[in-house]
Design an enzyme around this catalytic site. Structure first.
Site, PDB file in Angstrom:
ATOM      1  N   GLU A 193       0.734  -1.230  -0.014  1.00  0.00           N
ATOM      2  CA  GLU A 193      -0.014   0.109  -0.241  1.00  0.00           C
ATOM      3  C   GLU A 193       1.035   1.438   0.117  1.00  0.00           C
ATOM      4  O   GLU A 193       0.821   2.063   0.895  1.00  0.00           O
ATOM      5  CB  GLU A 193      -1.206   0.060   1.316  1.00  0.00           C
ATOM      6  CG  GLU A 193      -2.016  -1.244   1.317  1.00  0.00           C
ATOM      7  CD  GLU A 193      -3.170  -1.255   2.208  1.00  0.00           C
ATOM      8  OE1 GLU A 193      -2.885  -0.399   3.337  1.00  0.00           O
ATOM      9  OE2 GLU A 193      -3.770  -2.272   2.481  1.00  0.00           O
ATOM     10  N   GLU A 377      -5.412  -8.478   0.660  1.00  0.00           N
ATOM     11  CA  GLU A 377      -6.031  -8.186   1.949  1.00  0.00           C
ATOM     12  C   GLU A 377      -7.600  -7.992   1.567  1.00  0.00           C
ATOM     13  O   GLU A 377      -7.876  -7.097   0.735  1.00  0.00           O
ATOM     14  CB  GLU A 377      -5.705  -6.923   2.633  1.00  0.00           C
ATOM     15  CG  GLU A 377      -4.324  -7.108   3.397  1.00  0.00           C
ATOM     16  CD  GLU A 377      -3.742  -5.749   3.867  1.00  0.00           C
ATOM     17  OE1 GLU A 377      -4.509  -4.831   4.270  1.00  0.00           O
ATOM     18  OE2 GLU A 377      -2.447  -5.665   4.148  1.00  0.00           O
TER      19      GLU A 377
HETATM   20  O1  IFM Z   1      -4.279  -3.295   9.105  1.00  0.00           O
HETATM   21  C1  IFM Z   1      -4.349  -2.461   7.776  1.00  0.00           C
HETATM   22  C2  IFM Z   1      -3.124  -3.140   6.885  1.00  0.00           C
HETATM   23  O2  IFM Z   1      -1.851  -2.958   7.663  1.00  0.00           O
HETATM   24  C3  IFM Z   1      -2.896  -2.500   5.735  1.00  0.00           C
HETATM   25  N1  IFM Z   1      -4.078  -2.527   5.027  1.00  0.00           N
HETATM   26  C4  IFM Z   1      -5.372  -2.161   5.620  1.00  0.00           C
HETATM   27  C5  IFM Z   1      -5.565  -2.702   7.130  1.00  0.00           C
HETATM   28  C6  IFM Z   1      -6.736  -2.505   7.800  1.00  0.00           C
HETATM   29  O3  IFM Z   1      -6.808  -0.916   7.975  1.00  0.00           O
END
Ligand code: IFM
Length: 471
Positions: A193, A377
């Site tokens: 990210e 994710e």
């Molecule tokens: O916890 C975070 C993760 O580290 C990166 N993506 C989003 C998740 C939720 O906010």
């Protein structure tokens, strides 16, 4: 889908019999998720779970510094202990395996494995070697992210991602890791990210290192993407058998009305959240609309940078959580217009699985060279409690079911999606929100470090068991 959402908001967890919940959860027979080669796993990140921030030669990271500052993290929480995974990793791997999860996405803490002069810290490296070897013994596919936000503080002291040199230091780090860990990693992701690192870290100051300037955000992004581009050929040379990619969070923006101004606002929202990262990676250029939104923030780009950044990828990791409804701000930007009466999570984020499907289908049209996708994710936070030894996380069960359906729809529409990782394996340090927000499919009692498998994880495990049992 709408029925699922209303069922969640009305039902009390205990009112749903477990058998019925399992039937509701299991994907329909024609779902792509039944394919055995569709990888289903869970994800975590180093600073969010490891703790042990002072042990075995680990150096401070920007998140140690940031979370120590009053007012930066809810309740003054820090990652100093987190889930104590550094000491409990063996039991955590056993738990992952006992759930039948086939993939594990983890990240390496850069300050644990290299000293300030760039020399290896063997004690830190040995931790990851032991962990990755054990995962391999268990037959778990390993996705390793090199940078999930825990920049060594000594690099931040020299300008962090505003300093072009950090990109070269990252390539050195990628070189060391891929030489040391080759053979134990199935897929390397350079960055997690970069939008969050650049925008939240340097653009609005909500994340470490806490700087807030639009010009910083675009320059930091450029150096992050350059770091990625410099690392890819290094990873290829040192560990040719593994896949190489990057992980981007994506955001769905929808317009509050049919007006041209609001439609434009939604477009700009997605430029800022998606094209800012995906265009340089997949088209070799920044989207010019970005600089309409943020005039005067063009980063300094040297000859050859965009070619380095747009080196071919083996996979693209996609992280998706929610949609944002926006309207024109009356100038050249957008403003959020939160919708009333929609289902939300503990984060206040709107549950909107169609956004994931629509974005994936859109990317497949926009980027002719879109690499195979992994959903690296997806998940949600809820205020989960252990009651009589159980955690009935009913909203998460419904959330996952609907997002699995969205992934299936995108696959059926032609998007090459190869796997899905739950965020997260266990409750953990949720950055500026500390430990209050629980994203895990396993509950963590932070006072005892006891893990309790939530009902959602039991249902994922049950589905995977059924899938394995099919001839
Ligand atoms: O916890 C975070 C993760 O580290 C990166 N993506 C989003 C998740 C939720 O906010």
């Amino acid at each position: 889908m709408a029925n699922d959402a209303s069922a969640v908001s009305e039902a009390r967890p205990s009112a749903v019999p477990n058998g019925a919940l399992a039937d509701l959860f299991t994907p329909p027979a024609d779902s792509s998720l039944w394919r055995k080669n569709f990888l289903l796993g869970a994800a975590t990140a180093s600073y969010q779970i490891e703790g042990a921030v002072d042990e075995d030669g680990r150096l401070p990271s920007i998140w140690d510094t940031f979370s120590a500052k009053p007012g930066k993290v809810l309740a003054g929480d820090t990652g100093a202990v987190a889930c104590d995974h550094y000491h409990r990793w063996e039991a955590d791997v056993d738990m992952l395996a006992s759930l039948g999860l086939e993939g594990y996405r983890l990240s390496i803490a850069w300050p644990r494995v290299m000293d300030a002069a760039g020399a290896p810290n063997h004690k830190g490296l040995d931790f990851y070697k032991r962990l990755l070897n054990r995962l391999k013994e268990k037959g778990i596919t390993t996705f390793v992210t090199l940078y999930h936000w825990d920049l060594p503080q000594h690099l931040e002291d020299r300008g962090g991602w505003l300093n072009r040199d950090t990109a070269y230091r990252f390539a050195d780090y990628a070189d060391l890791m891929s030489r040391e860990l080759a053979g134990t990693v199935d897929a390397w992701a350079t960055l997690n990210e970069p939008w969050c690192s650049a925008y939240l870290g340097y653009g609005n100051g909500h994340h470490a290192p806490g700087l807030a300037d639009g010009r910083f955000a675009t320059q930091a992004m450029h150096h992050l993407l350059l770091a990625h581009g410099l690392a890819i050929p290094v990873l290829r040379a040192n560990d040719p058998a593994s896949q190489k990619g990057i992980v981007a969070n994506i955001g769905r923006g929808t317009a509050n009305s049919d007006s041209a101004a609001d439609q434009r606002a939604a477009h700009l929202f997605e430029v800022q959240h998606n094209a800012w990262i995906l265009d340089p990676l997949l088209k070799g250029a920044y989207p010019q609309d970005l600089f309409e939104l943020w005039p005067g923030t063009e980063p300094l780009v040297l000859d050859g940078d965009m070619q380095t950044i747009s080196a071919p990828l083996d996979f693209l990791g996609i992280n998706y959580y929610f949609r944002t409804n926006v309207a024109s701000d009356g100038a050249h930007g957008f403003r959020d217009v939160p919708l009333e009466g929609v289902e939300r999570t503990q984060m206040g984020w709107e549950v909107h699985p169609d956004g994931l499907r629509d974005l994936l289908i859109g990317f497949n049209r926009t980027y002719r060279n879109l690499p195979p996708i992994y959903i690296t994710e997806n998940g949600m936070a809820s205020d989960d409690k252990v009651i009589d030894g159980r955690v009935d996380d009913t909203q998460r069960i419904s959330f996952l079911k609907r997002h699995f359906a969205a992934v299936d729809q995108a696959i059926k529409a032609g998007v090459d999606i190869r796997g899905y990782f739950l965020w997260s394996l266990m409750d953990n340090f949720e950055w500026a929100f500390g430990y209050e927000r629980r994203f895990g499919v396993v509950h963590v009692d932070y006072s005892t470090q006891k893990r309790t498998v939530k009902r959602s994880a039991e249902l994922v495990a049950k589905f995977l068991k059924e899938r394995r049992a099919q001839a």
